[in-house]
Write a protein that holds these residues in place. Structure first.
Motif, PDB file in Angstrom:
ATOM      1  N   LYS A 251    -131.488  48.904  24.269  1.00  0.00           N
ATOM      2  CA  LYS A 251    -130.242  48.222  23.945  1.00  0.00           C
ATOM      3  C   LYS A 251    -129.843  47.289  25.080  1.00  0.00           C
ATOM      4  CE  LYS A 251    -128.214  51.667  20.872  1.00  0.00           C
ATOM      5  NZ  LYS A 251    -127.008  52.490  20.585  1.00  0.00           N
TER       6      LYS A 251
ATOM      7  N   LEU B  24    -124.940  45.396  23.265  1.00  0.00           N
ATOM      8  CA  LEU B  24    -124.955  46.517  22.325  1.00  0.00           C
ATOM      9  C   LEU B  24    -124.361  47.775  22.943  1.00  0.00           C
ATOM     10  CD1 LEU B  24    -128.437  46.021  20.597  1.00  0.00           C
ATOM     11  CD2 LEU B  24    -126.156  45.381  19.766  1.00  0.00           C
ATOM     12  N   LEU B  25    -124.595  47.973  24.233  1.00  0.00           N
ATOM     13  CA  LEU B  25    -123.983  49.121  24.904  1.00  0.00           C
ATOM     14  C   LEU B  25    -122.461  48.991  24.930  1.00  0.00           C
ATOM     15  CD1 LEU B  25    -126.422  49.651  27.919  1.00  0.00           C
ATOM     16  CD2 LEU B  25    -126.252  51.011  25.823  1.00  0.00           C
TER      17      LEU B  25
ATOM     18  N   ASP C  21    -121.132  49.877  21.523  1.00  0.00           N
ATOM     19  CA  ASP C  21    -121.084  51.332  21.339  1.00  0.00           C
ATOM     20  C   ASP C  21    -119.867  51.935  22.038  1.00  0.00           C
ATOM     21  OD1 ASP C  21    -123.403  51.205  19.876  1.00  0.00           O
ATOM     22  OD2 ASP C  21    -124.719  51.852  21.519  1.00  0.00           O
ATOM     23  N   GLN C  22    -119.584  51.471  23.239  1.00  0.00           N
ATOM     24  CA  GLN C  22    -118.449  52.011  23.980  1.00  0.00           C
ATOM     25  C   GLN C  22    -117.127  51.650  23.310  1.00  0.00           C
ATOM     26  OE1 GLN C  22    -118.760  50.889  28.130  1.00  0.00           O
ATOM     27  NE2 GLN C  22    -120.932  51.395  28.203  1.00  0.00           N
TER      28      GLN C  22
ATOM     29  N   ASP D  29    -116.693  51.025  20.109  1.00  0.00           N
ATOM     30  CA  ASP D  29    -116.594  51.807  18.879  1.00  0.00           C
ATOM     31  C   ASP D  29    -116.151  53.236  19.176  1.00  0.00           C
ATOM     32  OD1 ASP D  29    -117.291  49.702  17.257  1.00  0.00           O
ATOM     33  OD2 ASP D  29    -119.409  50.244  17.138  1.00  0.00           O
ATOM     34  N   LEU D  30    -116.660  53.801  20.268  1.00  0.00           N
ATOM     35  CA  LEU D  30    -116.256  55.148  20.648  1.00  0.00           C
ATOM     36  C   LEU D  30    -114.773  55.195  21.013  1.00  0.00           C
ATOM     37  CD1 LEU D  30    -116.939  58.080  21.265  1.00  0.00           C
ATOM     38  CD2 LEU D  30    -117.686  57.355  23.547  1.00  0.00           C
TER      39      LEU D  30
END
Length: 206
Positions: free
Chosen positions: A114, A118-119, A122-123, A125-126
């Protein structure tokens, strides 16, 4: 160490233990200002739309949650999560991405295939799902308080009301016209209650 401290040490006097004062938690105004700052930082840096939309989602959820946190108190776990997200987690995640060269961050894989972009997604979204859970938990706490208050009122004053709904059958009965009384020996209306029409001379001749 100052001269006075050195004299005290030579005289065998114990040094006072240093005192530590914890910083005061940020106020609601400071938390909202931090949100405005991180949203503006994403816009000014022209972050990808997928980043700006996620930052805005987290910020909006925090803004909706803030007024309800007053009922829980600043020491609750939900309050700390909201405060840390607005003042630490969200700006740190975005800042770490923005400090990298944009083309490199969006194209070079750095962990598990990733890219930095993209990382970051993800963060974000979390953080978004976590703030949604906090918002839901705060609303449920308010709803439970409402339920408990309703049970208290019911135990104190009796059965609950109909909630302000009208009894349509009773209303219809009140508005229905009263049927005209009839003579039991006839099928038509009772004429004894109405004055008899005077008969004319023509009627008498017939």
């Amino acid at each position: 160490m100052g001269f006075t401290d050195w004299i005290a040490r030579m005289m065998g006097e114990e040094e006072p233990e240093p005192t530590f004062t914890a910083p005061a938690p940020p106020t609601e105004e400071e938390i909202l200002a931090a949100l405005d700052q991180v949203v503006a930082m994403a816009a000014d840096a022209k972050a990808p739309p997928m980043v700006q939309s996620r930052v805005a989602r987290v910020a909006n959820t925090v803004r909706l949650t803030m007024p309800r946190l007053r009922n829980l108190g600043l020491g609750s776990q939900e309050s700390y999560s909201v405060m840390a997200t607005a003042t630490d987690y969200l700006p740190e995640a975005l800042g770490g991405y923005l400090r990298l060269p944009r083309e490199w961050a969006d194209s070079r894989p750095i962990e598990n295939g990733k890219t930095s972009l993209l990382l970051l997604i993800d963060q974000l979204d979390l953080l978004g799902s976590t703030m949604d859970k906090v918002f839901d938990a705060v609303n449920r706490a308010d709803a439970q308080a409402l339920i408990a208050h309703g049970r208290f009122l019911q135990s104190k004053f009796g059965a609950p009301s109909t909630g302000g709904m009208l009894d349509m059958d009773a209303a219809a009965r009140q508005q229905a016209p009263i049927p005209e009384q009839q003579d039991p020996g006839s099928s038509g209306p009772n004429r004894s209650q109405a004055p008899e029409r005077p008969r004319s001379m023509l009627d008498l001749e017939n």
